[in-house]
Design a protein around this motif. Sequence first.
Motif, mmCIF file in Angstrom:
data_model
loop_
_atom_site.group_PDB
_atom_site.id
_atom_site.type_symbol
_atom_site.label_atom_id
_atom_site.label_comp_id
_atom_site.label_asym_id
_atom_site.label_seq_id
_atom_site.Cartn_x
_atom_site.Cartn_y
_atom_site.Cartn_z
ATOM 1 N N UNK A 75 0.809 -1.228 0.000
ATOM 2 C CA UNK A 75 0.000 0.000 0.000
ATOM 3 C C UNK A 75 0.838 1.272 0.000
ATOM 4 N N UNK A 76 2.065 1.197 0.468
ATOM 5 C CA UNK A 76 2.895 2.403 0.552
ATOM 6 C C UNK A 76 3.205 2.936 -0.843
ATOM 7 N N UNK A 77 3.191 4.245 -0.984
ATOM 8 C CA UNK A 77 3.454 4.848 -2.288
ATOM 9 C C UNK A 77 4.927 5.190 -2.477
ATOM 10 N N UNK A 78 5.694 5.138 -1.398
ATOM 11 C CA UNK A 78 7.132 5.397 -1.518
ATOM 12 C C UNK A 78 7.833 4.099 -1.889
ATOM 13 N N UNK A 79 8.748 4.181 -2.825
ATOM 14 C CA UNK A 79 9.507 3.000 -3.226
ATOM 15 C C UNK A 79 10.358 2.485 -2.081
ATOM 16 N N UNK A 80 10.289 1.214 -1.837
ATOM 17 C CA UNK A 80 11.087 0.601 -0.771
ATOM 18 C C UNK A 80 12.107 -0.325 -1.409
ATOM 19 N N UNK A 104 2.939 -10.318 -1.540
ATOM 20 C CA UNK A 104 3.362 -8.970 -1.901
ATOM 21 C C UNK A 104 3.257 -8.755 -3.414
ATOM 22 N N UNK A 105 3.718 -9.728 -4.180
ATOM 23 C CA UNK A 105 3.655 -9.612 -5.643
ATOM 24 C C UNK A 105 2.204 -9.542 -6.126
ATOM 25 N N UNK A 106 1.326 -10.303 -5.499
ATOM 26 C CA UNK A 106 -0.078 -10.310 -5.913
ATOM 27 C C UNK A 106 -0.777 -8.991 -5.605
ATOM 28 N N UNK A 107 -0.265 -8.259 -4.640
ATOM 29 C CA UNK A 107 -0.857 -6.972 -4.265
ATOM 30 C C UNK A 107 -0.353 -5.833 -5.147
ATOM 31 N N UNK A 108 0.606 -6.100 -6.015
ATOM 32 C CA UNK A 108 1.165 -5.108 -6.937
ATOM 33 C C UNK A 108 1.550 -3.809 -6.216
ATOM 34 N N UNK A 109 2.694 -3.820 -5.543
ATOM 35 C CA UNK A 109 3.114 -2.650 -4.757
ATOM 36 C C UNK A 109 3.046 -1.348 -5.555
ATOM 37 N N UNK A 110 2.486 -0.322 -4.942
ATOM 38 C CA UNK A 110 2.331 0.974 -5.595
ATOM 39 C C UNK A 110 3.673 1.665 -5.822
ATOM 40 N N UNK A 111 4.597 1.495 -4.893
ATOM 41 C CA UNK A 111 5.860 2.213 -4.972
ATOM 42 C C UNK A 111 7.011 1.400 -5.527
ATOM 43 N N UNK A 130 12.774 -6.750 -3.328
ATOM 44 C CA UNK A 130 11.658 -5.846 -3.583
ATOM 45 C C UNK A 130 12.268 -4.477 -3.721
ATOM 46 N N UNK A 131 12.049 -3.808 -4.832
ATOM 47 C CA UNK A 131 12.675 -2.510 -5.018
ATOM 48 C C UNK A 131 11.864 -1.617 -5.903
ATOM 49 N N UNK A 132 12.361 -0.390 -6.082
ATOM 50 C CA UNK A 132 11.633 0.556 -6.922
ATOM 51 C C UNK A 132 11.564 0.063 -8.368
ATOM 52 N N UNK A 133 10.514 0.429 -9.052
ATOM 53 C CA UNK A 133 10.395 0.070 -10.471
ATOM 54 C C UNK A 133 11.497 0.732 -11.259
ATOM 55 N N UNK A 134 12.045 -0.007 -12.188
ATOM 56 C CA UNK A 134 13.046 0.567 -13.084
ATOM 57 C C UNK A 134 12.619 0.275 -14.508
ATOM 58 N N UNK A 135 12.982 1.160 -15.396
ATOM 59 C CA UNK A 135 12.595 0.992 -16.813
ATOM 60 C C UNK A 135 13.531 0.061 -17.517
#
Length: 135
Positions: A75-80, A104-111, A130-135
């Motif tokens: 649920x957190x919007x900040x990348x962890x 966690x993967x099934x919940x599709x983290x926002x951050x 688990x980390x921030x999305x990267x392109x």
Amino acid sequence: DAFEQFIAGDVLPFIRGKYRTRHQAILAGHSFGSLFGLYVAATERNPYLGIIAMSPSLWWNDATVARPYADAIARLTTGQRIFVSSGAFETPIDVTVRRFIARLASRKPKGGSVNEGAVRSEPAPHSPTIGPRTA
């Protein structure tokens, strides 16, 4: 919360005052120490650049914390940046770690995103990150 405040409010400033350090800190723990790290990661006030959770005791108390921690982190919007690992010979721990990562993967983290198996070595074949999305 008191232990979290002690680490962030007393221990970190003490270390920074006594030694030359970088401002960012990484919280690492093993077993119950890594369970504490995941607790911190699940809160809005996580002051750490990253969390390293080695063989977290997610099995503790009939694994009742695994699902709420995964849901809170998602649920957190900040990348962890979180690294979670368990060893090949730790079957009860590995099972709960895998369930935690799957939840966690099934919940599709926002951050961020969940990257499983980024690091593998013997005898620890399961080390998702688990980390921030990267392109």
